[in-house]
Write a protein that holds these residues in place. Sequence first.
Motif, PDB file in Angstrom:
ATOM      1  N   LEU A   1     -25.359  11.051  -8.255  1.00  0.00           N
ATOM      2  CA  LEU A   1     -25.782  12.315  -7.651  1.00  0.00           C
ATOM      3  C   LEU A   1     -27.298  12.438  -7.643  1.00  0.00           C
ATOM      4  CD1 LEU A   1     -25.068  15.138  -6.558  1.00  0.00           C
ATOM      5  CD2 LEU A   1     -24.857  15.907  -8.921  1.00  0.00           C
ATOM      6  N   ALA A   2     -27.929  12.178  -8.800  1.00  0.00           N
ATOM      7  CA  ALA A   2     -29.388  12.305  -8.889  1.00  0.00           C
ATOM      8  C   ALA A   2     -30.090  11.262  -8.024  1.00  0.00           C
ATOM      9  CB  ALA A   2     -29.824  12.169 -10.346  1.00  0.00           C
ATOM     10  N   GLY A   3     -29.654  10.005  -8.124  1.00  0.00           N
ATOM     11  CA  GLY A   3     -30.295   8.948  -7.351  1.00  0.00           C
ATOM     12  C   GLY A   3     -30.105   9.112  -5.857  1.00  0.00           C
ATOM     13  N   GLY A   4     -28.885   9.514  -5.440  1.00  0.00           N
ATOM     14  CA  GLY A   4     -28.635   9.724  -4.025  1.00  0.00           C
ATOM     15  C   GLY A   4     -29.452  10.863  -3.448  1.00  0.00           C
ATOM     16  N   LEU A   5     -29.698  11.894  -4.254  1.00  0.00           N
ATOM     17  CA  LEU A   5     -30.506  13.016  -3.794  1.00  0.00           C
ATOM     18  C   LEU A   5     -31.972  12.633  -3.672  1.00  0.00           C
ATOM     19  CD1 LEU A   5     -30.950  16.048  -3.185  1.00  0.00           C
ATOM     20  CD2 LEU A   5     -31.096  16.419  -5.658  1.00  0.00           C
ATOM     21  N   LEU A   6     -32.500  11.930  -4.675  1.00  0.00           N
ATOM     22  CA  LEU A   6     -33.927  11.640  -4.712  1.00  0.00           C
ATOM     23  C   LEU A   6     -34.340  10.517  -3.761  1.00  0.00           C
ATOM     24  CD1 LEU A   6     -34.597  11.858  -8.556  1.00  0.00           C
ATOM     25  CD2 LEU A   6     -35.283  13.499  -6.800  1.00  0.00           C
ATOM     26  N   GLY A   7     -33.468   9.532  -3.549  1.00  0.00           N
ATOM     27  CA  GLY A   7     -33.847   8.354  -2.789  1.00  0.00           C
ATOM     28  C   GLY A   7     -34.472   8.644  -1.433  1.00  0.00           C
ATOM     29  N   PRO A   8     -33.762   9.274  -0.499  1.00  0.00           N
ATOM     30  CA  PRO A   8     -34.365   9.536   0.823  1.00  0.00           C
ATOM     31  C   PRO A   8     -35.572  10.463   0.764  1.00  0.00           C
ATOM     32  CG  PRO A   8     -31.966   9.751   0.900  1.00  0.00           C
ATOM     33  CD  PRO A   8     -32.346   9.676  -0.550  1.00  0.00           C
TER      34      PRO A   8
END
Length: 448
Positions: free
Chosen positions: A169-176
Amino acid sequence: MSATPTPTLAPRRLPVVLRNRAFGAVWVAQVLTQAAGRMFQVGVVWWLVGHAVDGAGDRGLASGVFLAVSTLPAVALAPLVASVIARCPHRTVLGSAAAVAGLVAAAVAGWTQLGSPPMAVAYGAALLLAGCQALFDPCLTTSVPELVDDADIEAATGFELATQSLAGLAGGLLGPLVVDAWALTGIVSGCAGAYLVAAALVAVTRFPRATTTPDGAAPAETAPARRTLRQILADHPFIRRVLLCFAAVNVFSTALYVVMPLYTRAVLHAHGSTAAALETALGIGALLGSFTGARLPGSATTVGGACLALLAVALGTPGLLADRSVAVAALIVAGWCVGAIGVRFVALFQRLVPAADKPGFFAVMQALLGATFPLSSLVFGALGDHLSPQTLCLLQAVGVLPLAAALWSIGRRADAPGEAVDRAAPATSGTSDVPVATAAGAALEEAR
């Protein structure tokens, strides 16, 4: 006259991550490494689709190749991972894996400061970082008994498995978002910091219940005979069929990580914030499924078959209705299905697999579930250069539907676990740290 003592209620225990500093520190290290790995994957895919690749006809293949490279180590290195975990001190393995990943990310960050690196550098970094993560995750699962008391193993395992949903959840949100703000430099710099902090946390943490000798090997008189990964699966035909079914599901379900960026770019005509919203929706759904799936009535195969049918509907919906809100809602449902399936089957595997076989079993589970991800990434990436993302959504749905029926039929076979075993849940009490115990991870998400 003597006063009658007033009965006092036992104080509610704090969660194990707060009561046990050693486990809490290593758990935070796991959150950091998995969030960094997920942020790197999602961010680089968005960088390829939205920034680095100019030709629209090449975006699908470029992102598919990248995701395939990112999953190869977990598949190819499974026997080596099992051997290293069995022979080396777990604290050393965890710290070394995080430190090497941090140095790799830091080196790439330095390269990006000098100039835009070729895409081959991103692919090479993905291969090395995925190799480190393929060693870190099963090693932490195996080392939980070295960090907590026996009474806390169930709760600690629940936290450890739930990390995947939280980090995703955290990585998917921050990546883009990070890519849109600071390009590739921001992604690899953030990953380097997270990995190095994780390595430092492991380095300063003592594993109080480690039972290895100074050279890291288990005492000869207590070490059980090691069995091969093939022998482990041969003794569990029901589990083998379930894992093969999930591996086939992954061919279609994990294609989301190729399809979502293409859908955002070509159908919704949106930017990184929308790509982040779709990733976040999937993560929220998986987290909700992790904490509610154990309460679903029915055997694991019955629940799994129903969830796969619902997953097929959720995957196909954005192909029929091109709308941002519809896509977000569909991905929440898809994530919930994945999380609920993971709850039931990870718990079932924990009960059916002997303790001595669990290190090897979880390594081979990771390999089997991840084996089809490179194929899925390449196939759907190549198709994405010739078919619309909406058509790819419908192909995913069509592929999952017959596998839902296959999983349901597996539960009807004579060697399937009985209803009493299949539905038995780990005991919980008023002081339980998590609503569901050992099953809080998503089995399909092992392919990440």
